[in-house]
Every structure is written in structure tokens, then in C-alpha cells.
Design an enzyme around this catalytic site. Structure first.
Site: not given
Ligand code: PLP
Length: 321
Positions: A70-72, A74
Site C-alpha cells: 500500500q505504498s503511497n 510507489c
């Protein structure tokens, strides 16, 4: 000074928070870096303005970076790649999720390719993916974890100049700090603009003896890249690691309460991992009487809201308090 591509929606607004100020008994304002544009925005967009300029100058046609599922960071990297006609490869730590939701859904929507790894094997996997792309004739550009190097941090040096141009000089700046690029940029920007208020990073995942030296080293490198021989030491970095004990990405009742309070008093949407943790810290520090009544406290919203729409956070938010 390194060049910058200008695609973020800047300057981001500074807004009053009268209802929340009243609820907390402090004088609170907010800087809306959740509104930087670029596919739902966030703090990585400012870093990417500099990183993309460097990638283009190097002739790159592919971006590679790493992060959580859930990386912002990325998701914003995938967005920048799509916008500038580059391929994108994301090295995600964890298992392939059962459903495409939140940031991960957006990664796919914007055409990013994904490989999975563990946090222990992250750097090895990045190197392998980079080498394979190069051998396949692509020209990959590697963006470090969180976009936090001396190039990416320039985004927050610029952000401090932007705040000064908005005639905003709060006594405190409070925000979520993790890979350190945001805080390093703010600290260098403070020295550049003569800002003398406190820059307080609420640690999302690291103890102070990891976070503070990391930020100090990155601030020194960032200043060096700008041609200043400024040295920053760990004891000049102010941070608080009292609110990260549950671990990265674990939403406790404190984060949940912070999300509800910001939403219900000001219609500000926090994210479960970063800004809710920082806000929970801010709320607790206000209760402890850390801020004086006439202090202006600026909460720097760093984005991340798409993660609210992903498991397990959406189910946790939907449960009664
Ligand atoms: C990455 C991120 C942060 C932390 O910023 P760093 O520069 O890595 O310290 C804070 N908030 C959000 C929403 C983020 O995505």
C-alpha cells in the site's frame, strides 16, 4: 541547484482548522500536501519533481522503486512514469494481495509492473530487476525507498521556501517522518529561509537513534548537493518516537480516533499509516500541554488517503468505535 519538472499543484493551500483547534485547545493550521495533484498526490510528488528531472537528464525510460504493497510512494512513482511516458517497475514487500484496492489498485491502473519481495531481500531484488531491465535494452532509473536521497529531499527544501512565500511562519511544524526525505528537506529549507520554529517529525516506524541520524545525514548531503557546506548532527533533529510502538502499518485505536476526529471536525481525510499516526501524536502532545496557547501549530498533511480504501483499514474504520 538541480532542475525540477513542474507538475505538482503548487503552492498547496495553508488552511485554518477552527473546529479542530477548539477541540484540542490549540491554534492549529494545516498545509495540504495531500493536494499536490498527481493521481491523488502526497509528499512524494514534490520529491518526484526533482527525481524525474534527473531521470530525464539521464535518458531514462523506466522508473524502478520499492515499497510496501500500500505504498503511497510507489503509487506516485507509477503516476509520474505514466505521465512522462516511462515504464514502471515496483518492487513490493509482502505477498501478492488477494484484492486490488487502495494504492495497489491505482498502481495497476496506471500500468506499473510489480514484483514481490521480502524486506530483507529488497535491495537484492531491486538490483536484479535493474540489471535485467538494462540487459533488455531499457534505460532504468532507480528511485530509492521513499524517494529519500539528496535529490528527492530538494522537494521539501523548496516546500519551505513555498511556505515562507505564503507568509506562514508557524511556531511548530508537525508531520509524519519515516524514510527521512521530507524532514531532511524541511530542515535544510529552514536554514535557507531563516525559519526558527520547531520542525517536529513524528516517527512512523523507527526509534530515534535510527531516524535522527538518518535525517541529519540526508540533510547534510542535500545541503552539499546545493553547494552549502552545512553539517547537520542528529541532536539538531527533533523527532518523537512515542507513537510508533505498534509497528509500521498497524492501525491502533489512536490512529483510528485521529482519522475520525479530523474527518468529523474539518472534513480532512488522513491516511491510516502515516498522517493518522502523526495526528495521534499531535493530539496527545496537545493534551500533555506541549504547545502554548498562542503558538501557531502547523500540521503538514503528507497525503496517503488512498490506503483508507484498502484492507485491513477499511474494515477497521467501518467498525463502531
Ligand atoms: C512516505 C510518506 C511519509 C513519510 O515521508 P518520508 O519522507 O519518507 O519521511 C509521510 N506521509 C505519507 C502519507 C507518506 O506516504
Amino acid at each position: 541547484m538541480k532542475s525540477r519538472l513542474m507538475f505538482a499543484h503548487l503552492p498547496t493551500p495553508v488552511e485554518q482548522l477552527p473546529n479542530l483547534s477548539k477541540a484540542l485547545g490549540i491554534n492549529l493550521i494545516i498545509k495540504r500536501d495531500d493536494q499536490t495533484g498527481l493521481a491523488m498526490g502526497g509528499n512524494k510528488t514534490r520529491k518526484l519533481e526533482y527525481l524525474l528531472a534527473e531521470a530525464q537528464a539521464n535518458g531514462a525510460n523506466m522508473l524502478i522503486t520499492a515499497g510496501a504493497v500500500q505504498s503511497n510512494h510507489c503509487r506516485q512513482t507509477a503516476a509520474a512514469a505514466a505521465k512522462f511516458g516511462m515504464a514502471c517497475m515496483l518492487v513490493l514487500m509482502g505477498d501478492a494481495p488477494a484484492d486490488a484496492e487502495g494504492n495497489f489498485l491505482l498502481d495497476q491502473l496506471m500500468g506499473a509492473h510489480v514484483v514481490y519481495t521480502t524486506s530483507a531481500q529488497r535491495d537484492e531484488t531491486l538490483k536484479r530487476v535493474f540489471d535485467e531491465a538494462w540487459k533488455a535494452g531499457l534505460r532504468p532509473y532507480l528511485i530509492p525507498y521513499g524517494g529519500s536521497n539528496a535529490t528527492g529531499a530538494l522537494g521539501y527544501v523548496h516546500a519551505m521556501q513555498e511556505l515562507q512565500a505564503q507568509n506562514c511562519a508557524p511556531d511548530w511544524i508537525v508531520f509524519a517522518s519515516s524514510s527521512g526525505g521530507t524532514q531532511a528537506g524541511l530542515v535544510v529549507g529552514a536554514r535557507l529561509t531563516g525559519y526558527t520554529g520547531k520542525i517536529l517529525g513524528i516517527s512512523v516506524d523507527e526509534p530515534l537513534d535510527v531516524l535522527c541520524p538518518r535525517v541529519a545525514a540526508l540533510a547534510s548531503q542535500t545541503a552539499d548537493g546545493m553547494g552549502y557546506t552545512w553539517h547537520f548532527s542528529a541532536d539538531e533533529i527533533s523527532a518523537n518516537a512515542d507513537y510508533c510502538k505498534a509497528g509500521y502499518g498497524v492501525m491502533t485505536p489512536h490512529e483510528k480516533a485521529a482519522i475520525q476526529l479530523f474527518a468529523q471536525t474539518e472534513a480532512i481525510l488522513l491516511d491510516p499509516v502515516y498522517t493518522a499516526r502523526a495526528a495521534a501524536g499531535l493530539i496527545d502532545l496537545a493534551k500533555q500541554g506541549m504547545f502554548r496557547r498562542d503558538d501557531v501549530v502547523l500540521f503538514w498533511h503528507t497525503g496517503g488517503t488512498p490506503a483508507l480504501f484498502a484492507a485491513p483499514y477499511r474494515q477497521q474504520m467501518a467498525q463502531a468505535a
